[in-house]
Design an enzyme around this catalytic site. Sequence first.
Site, PDB file in Angstrom:
ATOM      1  N   ILE A 131      11.511   6.998   1.301  1.00  0.00           N
ATOM      2  CA  ILE A 131      10.433   5.875   1.512  1.00  0.00           C
ATOM      3  C   ILE A 131      11.059   4.689   0.843  1.00  0.00           C
ATOM      4  CG2 ILE A 131       8.154   4.940   0.803  1.00  0.00           C
ATOM      5  CD1 ILE A 131       6.892   7.785   0.683  1.00  0.00           C
ATOM      6  N   ILE A 145      11.137   0.501   1.322  1.00  0.00           N
ATOM      7  CA  ILE A 145      10.215  -0.775   1.530  1.00  0.00           C
ATOM      8  C   ILE A 145      10.835  -1.672   1.139  1.00  0.00           C
ATOM      9  CG2 ILE A 145       7.927  -1.936   1.244  1.00  0.00           C
ATOM     10  CD1 ILE A 145       6.723   0.933   0.793  1.00  0.00           C
ATOM     11  N   TYR A 181       4.676   7.961  -7.671  1.00  0.00           N
ATOM     12  CA  TYR A 181       4.541   9.474  -7.533  1.00  0.00           C
ATOM     13  C   TYR A 181       3.699   9.997  -8.475  1.00  0.00           C
ATOM     14  CZ  TYR A 181       8.305   8.321  -4.008  1.00  0.00           C
ATOM     15  OH  TYR A 181       8.887   7.571  -3.146  1.00  0.00           O
ATOM     16  N   ASN A 209      14.266   4.908 -11.666  1.00  0.00           N
ATOM     17  CA  ASN A 209      13.468   4.188 -11.060  1.00  0.00           C
ATOM     18  C   ASN A 209      12.153   4.469 -11.364  1.00  0.00           C
ATOM     19  OD1 ASN A 209      12.021   2.717  -8.797  1.00  0.00           O
ATOM     20  ND2 ASN A 209      13.277   3.677  -7.031  1.00  0.00           N
ATOM     21  N   GLU A 210      11.853   3.673 -12.651  1.00  0.00           N
ATOM     22  CA  GLU A 210      10.441   3.901 -13.351  1.00  0.00           C
ATOM     23  C   GLU A 210       9.281   3.546 -12.409  1.00  0.00           C
ATOM     24  OE1 GLU A 210      10.894   1.858 -17.052  1.00  0.00           O
ATOM     25  OE2 GLU A 210      12.615   3.187 -17.799  1.00  0.00           O
ATOM     26  N   GLY A 216       0.653  -1.673  -0.526  1.00  0.00           N
ATOM     27  CA  GLY A 216       0.015  -0.489   0.026  1.00  0.00           C
ATOM     28  C   GLY A 216       0.732   0.383   1.025  1.00  0.00           C
TER      29      GLY A 216
END
Length: 173
Positions: A96, A98, A142, A135-136, A106
């Site tokens: 994913i 972005i 998640y 990748n906090e 969102g």
Amino acid sequence: MTGNIKKCTLDDLRALQEISYETFNETFRHHNSPENMYAYLERAFNLKQLEKELSNKHSQFFFAYFNNEVAGYVKVNTDDAQSEKMGDESLEIERIYIKGKFQKHGLGKYLLNKAMNIAVERKKKKIWLGVWEKNENAIAFYHKMGFVRTGAHSFYMGDDEQVDLIMTKTLTE
């Protein structure tokens, strides 16, 4: 959010490469050497590799648009396209991605819901992904979306061994 989703085809190959380079670079360049970033980008996102992935019948890519601009994408895998052997009852979200300027609108949730809908349509019992241990923001997202850590695996960024956490969500019918 004003957006929509479109399934990627081979006609989208160059756009897919462009957004893959841009989003991966934005997210990870500050944590890796330029040499390792270049090596990874050239291996993972060269046109031949992306064409192979787009042509795999067990993988699907979907662009997310925000105000008519490609803002990100999701890649899902089933069966033997999964990057780990998780079985026929699982669907993998391999990516994913972005663009930075579209984050916090969102779109991540939008693309995650698309992946979950595909999993439900295909009668999968689990959905899983790998996320870099550093990748906090992604890990927190998640967790918020109901994923739990179920393992880890190594991957290489150039010559640097790194760890992805494997996170899984069990789907209910």
